[in-house]
Each structure stands twice: as C-alpha cells, then as structure tokens.
Design a protein around this motif. Structure first.
Motif, PDB file in Angstrom:
ATOM      1  N   PHE A  58       0.574  -1.407  -0.511  1.00 23.56           N
ATOM      2  CA  PHE A  58       0.050   0.100  -0.142  1.00 23.56           C
ATOM      3  C   PHE A  58       1.051   1.437   0.371  1.00 23.56           C
ATOM      4  CE2 PHE A  58      -1.583   3.450   1.806  1.00 23.56           C
ATOM      5  CZ  PHE A  58      -3.017   3.532   1.823  1.00 23.56           C
ATOM      6  N   VAL A  59       1.960   1.613   1.020  1.00 23.18           N
ATOM      7  CA  VAL A  59       2.349   2.841   1.508  1.00 23.18           C
ATOM      8  C   VAL A  59       3.764   2.938  -0.318  1.00 23.18           C
ATOM      9  CG1 VAL A  59       4.599   3.485   2.213  1.00 23.18           C
ATOM     10  CG2 VAL A  59       2.656   2.211   3.738  1.00 23.18           C
ATOM     11  N   ARG A  60       4.174   1.316  -0.702  1.00 20.50           N
ATOM     12  CA  ARG A  60       5.051   1.453  -1.921  1.00 20.50           C
ATOM     13  C   ARG A  60       4.034   2.037  -3.178  1.00 20.50           C
ATOM     14  NH1 ARG A  60       9.216   1.454  -3.981  1.00 20.50           N
ATOM     15  NH2 ARG A  60      10.101  -0.619  -5.700  1.00 20.50           N
ATOM     16  N   ARG A  61       2.578   1.466  -3.228  1.00 23.99           N
ATOM     17  CA  ARG A  61       1.823   1.104  -5.057  1.00 23.99           C
ATOM     18  C   ARG A  61       1.073   2.742  -4.860  1.00 23.99           C
ATOM     19  NH1 ARG A  61       4.612  -0.590  -9.049  1.00 23.99           N
ATOM     20  NH2 ARG A  61       3.177  -1.436  -9.960  1.00 23.99           N
ATOM     21  N   ILE A  62       0.313   1.943  -3.780  1.00 23.39           N
ATOM     22  CA  ILE A  62      -1.382   3.156  -3.415  1.00 23.39           C
ATOM     23  C   ILE A  62      -1.345   4.033  -2.989  1.00 23.39           C
ATOM     24  CG2 ILE A  62      -3.357   2.318  -2.926  1.00 23.39           C
ATOM     25  CD1 ILE A  62      -1.892   0.302  -4.444  1.00 23.39           C
ATOM     26  N   ARG A  63      -0.157   4.682  -1.973  1.00 25.02           N
ATOM     27  CA  ARG A  63      -0.557   5.584  -1.373  1.00 25.02           C
ATOM     28  C   ARG A  63       0.378   7.097  -1.949  1.00 25.02           C
ATOM     29  NH1 ARG A  63       1.985   7.354   5.019  1.00 25.02           N
ATOM     30  NH2 ARG A  63       0.288   9.567   4.296  1.00 25.02           N
ATOM     31  N   PRO A  64       1.088   7.002  -3.060  1.00 28.18           N
ATOM     32  CA  PRO A  64       1.961   7.385  -3.779  1.00 28.18           C
ATOM     33  C   PRO A  64       0.612   8.141  -5.165  1.00 28.18           C
ATOM     34  CG  PRO A  64       3.394   6.399  -3.744  1.00 28.18           C
ATOM     35  CD  PRO A  64       2.111   5.758  -3.154  1.00 28.18           C
ATOM     36  N   GLN A  65      -0.097   6.776  -5.351  1.00 23.78           N
ATOM     37  CA  GLN A  65      -1.804   7.330  -6.469  1.00 23.78           C
ATOM     38  C   GLN A  65      -2.473   8.338  -5.159  1.00 23.78           C
ATOM     39  OE1 GLN A  65      -3.609   4.070  -7.351  1.00 23.78           O
ATOM     40  NE2 GLN A  65      -1.599   3.452  -7.810  1.00 23.78           N
ATOM     41  N   ILE A  66      -2.842   8.299  -4.273  1.00 21.86           N
ATOM     42  CA  ILE A  66      -3.530   9.697  -3.255  1.00 21.86           C
ATOM     43  C   ILE A  66      -3.011  10.374  -3.096  1.00 21.86           C
ATOM     44  CG2 ILE A  66      -4.355   9.859  -1.286  1.00 21.86           C
ATOM     45  CD1 ILE A  66      -4.422   6.508  -0.789  1.00 21.86           C
ATOM     46  N   ASP A  67      -1.341  10.462  -2.572  1.00 22.93           N
ATOM     47  CA  ASP A  67      -0.777  11.571  -3.014  1.00 22.93           C
ATOM     48  C   ASP A  67      -0.780  12.397  -4.321  1.00 22.93           C
ATOM     49  OD1 ASP A  67      -0.131  11.205  -0.079  1.00 22.93           O
ATOM     50  OD2 ASP A  67       2.236  10.161  -0.526  1.00 22.93           O
ATOM     51  N   ALA A  68      -0.554  12.185  -5.454  1.00 24.61           N
ATOM     52  CA  ALA A  68      -1.241  12.604  -6.903  1.00 24.61           C
ATOM     53  C   ALA A  68      -2.299  13.299  -6.941  1.00 24.61           C
ATOM     54  CB  ALA A  68      -0.804  11.435  -7.832  1.00 24.61           C
ATOM     55  N   GLY A  69      -3.015  12.719  -5.930  1.00 19.74           N
ATOM     56  CA  GLY A  69      -4.535  13.278  -5.710  1.00 19.74           C
ATOM     57  C   GLY A  69      -6.285  12.408  -6.715  1.00 19.74           C
ATOM     58  N   LEU A  70      -5.374  11.359  -7.044  1.00 20.21           N
ATOM     59  CA  LEU A  70      -6.447  10.266  -7.313  1.00 20.21           C
ATOM     60  C   LEU A  70      -7.308   9.820  -6.473  1.00 20.21           C
ATOM     61  CD1 LEU A  70      -3.717   7.799  -9.739  1.00 20.21           C
ATOM     62  CD2 LEU A  70      -5.123  10.144 -10.579  1.00 20.21           C
ATOM     63  N   GLU A  71      -8.457   9.678  -7.363  1.00 17.81           N
ATOM     64  CA  GLU A  71      -9.938   9.014  -6.532  1.00 17.81           C
ATOM     65  C   GLU A  71     -10.168   8.396  -7.244  1.00 17.81           C
ATOM     66  OE1 GLU A  71     -10.589  10.351  -3.492  1.00 17.81           O
ATOM     67  OE2 GLU A  71      -9.675  11.698  -3.114  1.00 17.81           O
ATOM     68  N   GLY A  72     -11.119   7.460  -5.991  1.00 14.84           N
ATOM     69  CA  GLY A  72     -11.907   5.805  -6.593  1.00 14.84           C
ATOM     70  C   GLY A  72     -11.655   5.412  -8.743  1.00 14.84           C
ATOM     71  N   ALA A  73     -12.034   5.494  -9.137  1.00 10.68           N
ATOM     72  CA  ALA A  73     -12.021   4.384 -10.647  1.00 10.68           C
ATOM     73  C   ALA A  73     -10.689   5.072 -11.052  1.00 10.68           C
ATOM     74  CB  ALA A  73     -13.201   5.019 -11.773  1.00 10.68           C
ATOM     75  N   ALA A  74     -10.140   6.241 -10.934  1.00 10.88           N
ATOM     76  CA  ALA A  74      -8.109   6.399 -11.183  1.00 10.88           C
ATOM     77  C   ALA A  74      -7.192   6.004  -9.949  1.00 10.88           C
ATOM     78  CB  ALA A  74      -8.131   8.236 -10.425  1.00 10.88           C
ATOM     79  N   LEU A  75      -8.338   5.568  -9.319  1.00 11.13           N
ATOM     80  CA  LEU A  75      -7.004   4.181  -8.327  1.00 11.13           C
ATOM     81  C   LEU A  75      -6.797   3.265  -9.366  1.00 11.13           C
ATOM     82  CD1 LEU A  75      -8.069   4.624  -4.698  1.00 11.13           C
ATOM     83  CD2 LEU A  75      -5.657   5.890  -5.701  1.00 11.13           C
ATOM     84  N   SER A  76      -4.917   2.658  -9.110  1.00 14.02           N
ATOM     85  CA  SER A  76      -5.216   1.142  -9.636  1.00 14.02           C
ATOM     86  C   SER A  76      -5.987   0.248  -9.981  1.00 14.02           C
ATOM     87  CB  SER A  76      -3.502   1.122  -9.503  1.00 14.02           C
ATOM     88  OG  SER A  76      -3.780   0.744  -8.645  1.00 14.02           O
ATOM     89  N   ALA A  77      -6.083  -0.733 -10.425  1.00 13.75           N
ATOM     90  CA  ALA A  77      -6.968  -1.961  -9.796  1.00 13.75           C
ATOM     91  C   ALA A  77      -7.313  -2.493  -7.823  1.00 13.75           C
ATOM     92  CB  ALA A  77      -7.290  -3.034 -10.486  1.00 13.75           C
ATOM     93  N   ASP A  78      -5.436  -2.665  -8.313  1.00 18.70           N
ATOM     94  CA  ASP A  78      -4.814  -3.177  -7.529  1.00 18.70           C
ATOM     95  C   ASP A  78      -5.196  -2.530  -5.526  1.00 18.70           C
ATOM     96  OD1 ASP A  78      -3.013  -1.684  -8.161  1.00 18.70           O
ATOM     97  OD2 ASP A  78      -1.277  -2.698  -7.343  1.00 18.70           O
TER      98      ASP A  78
END
Length: 164
Positions: free
Chosen positions: A117-137
């Motif tokens: 989560f910290v390595r792959r998902i959190r950077p997406q959240i920090d970049a402002g991605l939301e909902g469907a824009a987040l990766s499937a994982d």
C-alpha cells in the motif's frame, strides 16, 4: 525446534518482568484493556481508510481519510507493546499455541500488504487520484487488509481456547 521454544519459555519465565506481569492481579487485565483499546484504534481507523479506498463514500476525498492512517499506527504500536508483554508474562500459553503463531503469520502478511500500500497505492493518493482513477490493485490491497486484520482479531480471540 521444540527445545528452542522450551528454552525461550524458561528464559522468559525466569525474568523479573514476567514475575511482575503475572504476579500482580491488576497488571494483566490492564494490558488486556490497553490491547483492546489499541485494536479498536487500529481496526476502526483502518476500516475507514480501507472502505474508502474500496469505493465507499466516494464524495469524501481520500486525502481527508488519510489522517486515520496515523491513528492506525498508534493502535498498532499499543498492540505491539502490550502483545510483547503478554508473551513475556505468559509465554507458556502463547509460545506453544497454534492460534498465536497463526496470528503472528497473518500479522506478517498484513505488514507486507501495508508495505505494498505504502509503495504502490499511497503515491497515487498523494498525486490526487480518486475512485476509479486508482489502480485496480488499490481495492485488492484494501480488501486484503480488511481480511487480514479480521483474521488477526479472530485468531487472537482463539488463543485462550486453543491448547497445545
């Protein structure tokens, strides 16, 4: 392996800390209350974050629920401290208990899931991605988190009822 566990049990039982933990009528129940409080912080806050990542309450920005990650860490720290004291105080019960070892294994899996989560998902959240824009994982990681921590709770509750 069995003799190593016996040696660890004997060593822990011989410590002053073990004697203190088990020799005071109020200390072990206090540890249990603190452990439960830590679990409430950990799981309650994790539930908010994971359900939001999965897609619940889509109008709430992920950046707003991320504050709960800190609460999760506080709860986890409380549980590490109290859990360690449980093992030191009552190593005869814990170190020979299959439910305890399964719980520890699931905690390791939850830790690996958190690292992902910290390595792959959190950077997406920090970049402002939301909902469907987040990766499937992201949803898979959040769902796995809920499964792992629910299993930790269940296995923890099984410890008093499982004997060697």
């Amino acid at each position: 392996m069995y003799s190593l566990i016996n040696w660890v049990i004997e060593t822990l039982n011989a410590t002053a800390l073990s004697s203190f933990i088990m020799g005071n009528a109020w200390f072990f129940p206090m540890l249990e209350m603190l452990h439960f409080f830590g679990l409430c912080l950990l799981f309650g806050s994790l539930l908010i974050v994971d359900l939001r990542v999965i897609g619940l309450a889509p109008r709430v920005p992920l950046s707003r629920v991320e504050i709960f990650v800190r609460v999760t860490l506080v709860g986890f720290a409380i549980n590490i401290a109290t859990g360690t004291l449980f093992v030191i105080g009552d190593s005869d019960r814990y170190l020979v208990n299959i439910a305890f070892w399964l719980k520890m294994g699931v905690i390791v899996l939850a830790g690996l899931n958190t690292a992902w989560f910290v390595r792959r998902i959190r950077p997406q959240i920090d970049a402002g991605l939301e909902g469907a824009a987040l990766s499937a994982d992201a949803r898979v990681v959040a769902g796995a988190s809920l499964v792992f921590w629910t299993a930790v709770i269940i296995l923890g509750r099984m410890i008093p009822y499982v004997e060697e």
